[in-house]
Design a protein around this motif. Sequence first.
Motif, PDB file in Angstrom:
ATOM      1  N   LEU A 270       0.837  -1.193   0.000  1.00 16.93           N
ATOM      2  CA  LEU A 270       0.000   0.000   0.000  1.00 16.93           C
ATOM      3  C   LEU A 270       0.874   1.245   0.000  1.00 16.93           C
ATOM      4  O   LEU A 270       1.746   1.405   0.856  1.00 16.93           O
ATOM      5  N   GLY A 271       0.646   2.137  -0.964  1.00 25.42           N
ATOM      6  CA  GLY A 271       1.358   3.401  -1.036  1.00 25.42           C
ATOM      7  C   GLY A 271       0.368   4.524  -1.237  1.00 25.42           C
ATOM      8  O   GLY A 271      -0.746   4.493  -0.700  1.00 25.42           O
ATOM      9  N   LYS A 272       0.752   5.512  -2.012  1.00 27.58           N
ATOM     10  CA  LYS A 272      -0.141   6.633  -2.302  1.00 27.58           C
ATOM     11  C   LYS A 272      -1.423   6.123  -2.956  1.00 27.58           C
ATOM     12  O   LYS A 272      -1.380   5.418  -3.962  1.00 27.58           O
ATOM     13  N   CYS A 273      -2.551   6.412  -2.369  1.00 25.59           N
ATOM     14  CA  CYS A 273      -3.887   6.048  -2.880  1.00 25.59           C
ATOM     15  C   CYS A 273      -4.223   4.569  -2.722  1.00 25.59           C
ATOM     16  O   CYS A 273      -5.256   4.130  -3.215  1.00 25.59           O
ATOM     17  N   GLY A 274      -3.374   3.779  -2.084  1.00 32.62           N
ATOM     18  CA  GLY A 274      -3.706   2.377  -1.839  1.00 32.62           C
ATOM     19  C   GLY A 274      -2.784   1.423  -2.555  1.00 32.62           C
ATOM     20  O   GLY A 274      -1.587   1.690  -2.724  1.00 32.62           O
ATOM     21  N   GLY A 275      -3.321   0.283  -2.960  1.00 30.69           N
ATOM     22  CA  GLY A 275      -2.503  -0.728  -3.624  1.00 30.69           C
ATOM     23  C   GLY A 275      -3.355  -1.665  -4.455  1.00 30.69           C
ATOM     24  O   GLY A 275      -4.531  -1.903  -4.152  1.00 30.69           O
TER      25      GLY A 275
END
Length: 435
Positions: A270-275
């Motif tokens: 999970l990173g920016k805005c999810g994954g």
Amino acid sequence: MSQVTQPRVRRVWVVLGASVLSSLLLATPALAGDVQLSGLQSAPTHQRFIVKYRDGSAPVANTTALASSLKTAAAGIASNQGRALGLQQVRRLAVGSTVVRTDRALDQAESELLMRKLAADPNVEYVEVDQIMRATLTPNDTRFSEQWGFGTSNASINVRPAWDKATGTGVVVAVIDTGITNHPDLNANILPGYDFISDAAMARDGGGRDSNPNDEGDWYGDNECQAGYPGSNSSWHGTHVAGTVAAVTNNSTGVAGTAFNAKVVPVRVLGKCGGYTSDIADAIVWASGGTVSGVPANANPAEVINLSLGGGGSCSTTYQNAINGAVGRGTTVVVAAGNSNTNVSSSVPANCPNVIAVAATTSAGARASFSNYGTGIDISAPGQGILSTLNSGTTTPGSASYASYNGTSMAAPHVAGVVALMQSVAPSPLSPAQV
């Protein structure tokens, strides 16, 4: 998933006219592959899809045949400003399916049409959206008294007597989440992990997959993730979850962990805005000791996987294949039930068979108001006002800190930790079914 890091998603519904729907159905041959549409409502537009070609078929064995199949499907979508839709393979997944990506975002109607065009190839078993998931938080530790989940009330998990018999020694728990930050109350229990985020913009570390699972921050501005989606600071969600599983304990510092002598393998998805589902599925395979192309083998396969993440819809074939593979390798999969105050049957991957779906309770022993519920819930655990390890940075990592979070994301690691306690004293490893 953590309540504080899960903004409310504005649902955008698309209604197809009867004539359009009839045309779609008539255009679909009798031998079409399965079109799994549940992920369409997760976002107003989509660019990534998962296609499973039949084993031994031409697109599996021959890149030219695969390119031809994708070109044929793309040709069925209307051009945009005179430019035909581009559709290319991204990579093969460990579970045998293929991720494909369009060169422009498609609305829900276009996405469904493309999925049906892809499924019209008799070599295709199924097509689904590559859906984005989002994060769903008597030792001498100085803040142990604030950890009501480890207390002695009927609302707690009553773990103190268990610590006389088991502390998680020798057990590995994989936390598939936002990654990990440097923290003196965690570092001693962290093993080498991996970063499975394949999208560079999401990853924020200058590239795709690599052996560095450090959490680079998952902050985003207003409307960056989708229209109407409010901005948020970085959550350090994986660090919080890992602390509930296995914070270093009896060290006169901070907080305690459920299985404080277990080890954690941090797996970043999970990173920016999810994954993406595709990255999470590969992470499940890898964490449980399976093989993922292009990724070194996991030297510390996990007896337990914690998934404090999720999205809406039904359990996809991609998730189910990855979970079944992990369970077949002896790994118990623990999943947060979701924070939508609705039936867990609509929350993926908590609604997948072969997982332990965890709801959240309050310090009064009641269901937390945000927690999903229903017959698909296997167990509940403390999930409101859960104190654990964190980081002070609002965007990029700062100094080590502590904070209380609410969510089924915080309930799941209590359960994952208890599974680690069980495994650490079992005469022989317990199967997931036994757990």
